[in-house]
Write a protein that holds these residues in place. Structure first.
Motif, PDB file in Angstrom:
ATOM      1  N   ASP A   1      12.239  -7.852  -0.207  1.00  0.00           N
ATOM      2  CA  ASP A   1      12.278  -8.458   0.828  1.00  0.00           C
ATOM      3  C   ASP A   1      13.432  -8.238   1.773  1.00  0.00           C
ATOM      4  N   GLU A   2      13.467  -8.864   3.068  1.00  0.00           N
ATOM      5  CA  GLU A   2      14.723  -8.601   3.812  1.00  0.00           C
ATOM      6  C   GLU A   2      16.059  -9.062   3.320  1.00  0.00           C
ATOM      7  N   ASP A   3      15.929  -9.901   2.513  1.00  0.00           N
ATOM      8  CA  ASP A   3      17.140 -10.399   1.790  1.00  0.00           C
ATOM      9  C   ASP A   3      17.431  -9.832   0.697  1.00  0.00           C
ATOM     10  N   GLY A   4      16.818  -8.713   0.413  1.00  0.00           N
ATOM     11  CA  GLY A   4      17.241  -7.926  -0.679  1.00  0.00           C
ATOM     12  C   GLY A   4      16.717  -8.528  -2.136  1.00  0.00           C
ATOM     13  N   ARG A   5      15.535  -9.423  -2.174  1.00  0.00           N
ATOM     14  CA  ARG A   5      14.904 -10.054  -3.377  1.00  0.00           C
ATOM     15  C   ARG A   5      13.845  -9.220  -3.737  1.00  0.00           C
ATOM     16  N   PRO A   6      13.676  -9.081  -5.054  1.00  0.00           N
ATOM     17  CA  PRO A   6      12.298  -8.323  -5.426  1.00  0.00           C
ATOM     18  C   PRO A   6      11.295  -9.113  -5.057  1.00  0.00           C
ATOM     19  N   MET A   7       9.957  -8.653  -4.713  1.00  0.00           N
ATOM     20  CA  MET A   7       8.768  -9.442  -4.191  1.00  0.00           C
ATOM     21  C   MET A   7       7.823  -9.261  -5.377  1.00  0.00           C
ATOM     22  N   LYS A   8       7.046 -10.080  -5.500  1.00  0.00           N
ATOM     23  CA  LYS A   8       5.898  -9.893  -6.342  1.00  0.00           C
ATOM     24  C   LYS A   8       4.601  -9.754  -6.209  1.00  0.00           C
ATOM     25  N   LEU A   9       3.801  -9.313  -6.963  1.00  0.00           N
ATOM     26  CA  LEU A   9       2.416  -8.761  -6.643  1.00  0.00           C
ATOM     27  C   LEU A   9       1.569  -9.819  -6.357  1.00  0.00           C
ATOM     28  N   LEU A  10       0.906  -9.755  -5.359  1.00  0.00           N
ATOM     29  CA  LEU A  10      -0.163 -10.551  -5.045  1.00  0.00           C
ATOM     30  C   LEU A  10      -1.559  -9.904  -5.462  1.00  0.00           C
ATOM     31  N   ALA A  11      -1.646  -8.766  -5.245  1.00  0.00           N
ATOM     32  CA  ALA A  11      -3.040  -8.251  -5.639  1.00  0.00           C
ATOM     33  C   ALA A  11      -2.838  -6.749  -5.879  1.00  0.00           C
ATOM     34  N   GLN A  12      -3.553  -5.949  -6.462  1.00  0.00           N
ATOM     35  CA  GLN A  12      -3.647  -4.365  -6.573  1.00  0.00           C
ATOM     36  C   GLN A  12      -5.136  -3.978  -6.898  1.00  0.00           C
ATOM     37  N   ILE A  13      -5.304  -2.910  -5.720  1.00  0.00           N
ATOM     38  CA  ILE A  13      -6.613  -2.553  -5.733  1.00  0.00           C
ATOM     39  C   ILE A  13      -6.761  -1.196  -5.990  1.00  0.00           C
ATOM     40  N   ASN A  14      -7.503  -0.603  -7.337  1.00  0.00           N
ATOM     41  CA  ASN A  14      -7.665   0.743  -7.751  1.00  0.00           C
ATOM     42  C   ASN A  14      -9.035   1.032  -7.187  1.00  0.00           C
ATOM     43  N   PHE A  15      -9.007   2.114  -6.208  1.00  0.00           N
ATOM     44  CA  PHE A  15     -10.213   2.203  -5.527  1.00  0.00           C
ATOM     45  C   PHE A  15     -11.032   3.116  -6.241  1.00  0.00           C
ATOM     46  N   GLU A  16     -10.565   3.693  -7.498  1.00  0.00           N
ATOM     47  CA  GLU A  16     -11.679   4.159  -8.408  1.00  0.00           C
ATOM     48  C   GLU A  16     -12.602   3.474  -8.943  1.00  0.00           C
ATOM     49  N   ASP A  17     -12.110   2.205  -9.074  1.00  0.00           N
ATOM     50  CA  ASP A  17     -12.889   1.118  -9.803  1.00  0.00           C
ATOM     51  C   ASP A  17     -14.100   0.378  -8.521  1.00  0.00           C
ATOM     52  N   MET A  18     -13.794   0.834  -7.442  1.00  0.00           N
ATOM     53  CA  MET A  18     -14.580   0.236  -6.255  1.00  0.00           C
ATOM     54  C   MET A  18     -15.495   0.944  -5.734  1.00  0.00           C
TER      55      MET A  18
END
Length: 264
Positions: free
Chosen positions: A56-73
């Motif tokens: 983030d802008e403060d230099g802290r690692p962000m966490k994954l909210l969601a991941q979409i693999n389009f080959e599954d969709m």
């Protein structure tokens, strides 16, 4: 053609509603462990070695909210057919990364797209111990559990929350009253996880009456709603949406996505 449910009061205007129908993908989430290539909510991302992890802008690692693999969709017009799309949020504020000035500036949220997916797990990150530890009753991130996502293709008609509704659905105001709208909202069930289609809002569509003109952000890239079964809650039971322009979507450019969430 799909037979949509409509309140009896507007049945004679069915053709008006059906002209708005579009395909979308409903996301079903089930709590459980996921692998690096899975479509998921929460958990650890697919992440190639050598790439800069999103901060983030403060230099802290962000966490994954969601991941979409389009080959599954299932395929959806204008959306990628392969690659992995990821949504990250900061854990450093209580607004879940929402930035009002302006809401498309990725300072406290980030969207990454990996068009080429590496199948060799030795070439992807396996140790995410650098991420912030989850705290008891953590209110700085909207989802507490890891959940695997599956997809169901559907067809839907316009949501009454959409900024285009009044101009598109020409039903007399003497017919379209509060009671009829409430019935319509219940029948369309817009408050669920999905890709494509029309967004749902507890308060107001952010593309309407905004200081910045977002009317060309016509495509719903991703929506995630509050759901108790996967420990997901936006405020007091709201919903989050990510919108993109048709041109950016077709070009697989995710640098200017409009992010919004609201609750009552």
């Amino acid at each position: 053609m799909t037979k949509f449910l409509l309140p009896p009061e507007v049945e004679e205007y069915r053709a008006v509603f059906e002209q708005t129908q579009v395909e979308s993908i409903r996301l079903e989430a089930k709590k459980g462990h996921t692998g690096p290539y899975d479509s998921k909510f929460g958990g650890e991302p697919y992440f190639p070695l050598g790439f800069q992890y999103p901060l983030d802008e403060d230099g802290r690692p962000m966490k994954l909210l969601a991941q979409i693999n389009f080959e599954d969709m299932p395929t959806l017009e204008n959306y990628p057919q392969y690659g992995i799309l990821q949504f990250y949020l900061t854990t450093n504020n209580e607004t879940y990364g929402l930035d009002y000035e302006p809401p498309h500036q990725q300072r406290y949220f980030r969207i990454l797209y990996f068009e080429e997916v590496l199948g060799d797990e030795e070439k992807i990150v396996s140790d995410f111990s650098f991420l912030p530890e989850k705290k008891p009753n953590d209110e700085d991130f909207p989802i507490e559990s890891e959940a695997k996502v599956t997809f169901v293709k559907q067809t839907e008609i316009i949501s009454p929350f959409d900024y285009r509704f009044d101009k598109t659905v020409t039903v007399p105001s003497t017919v379209w009253n509060v009671d009829v709208q409430c019935k319509y909202e219940e029948m369309q069930d817009a408050f669920h996880h999905k890709i494509g289609g029309y967004g749902a809002f507890v308060q107001q569509d952010p593309r309407e009456e905004s200081r910045i003109d977002y009317s060309h952000y016509t495509h719903l890239l991703f929506q995630i709603a509050s759901e108790d079964e996967i420990d997901c809650c936006w405020g007091d039971g709201g919903v989050a949406n990510f919108f993109i322009t048709r041109e950016d979507l077709k070009n697989k450019c995710f640098d200017h996505v409009l992010y919004n969430w609201d609750c009552s």
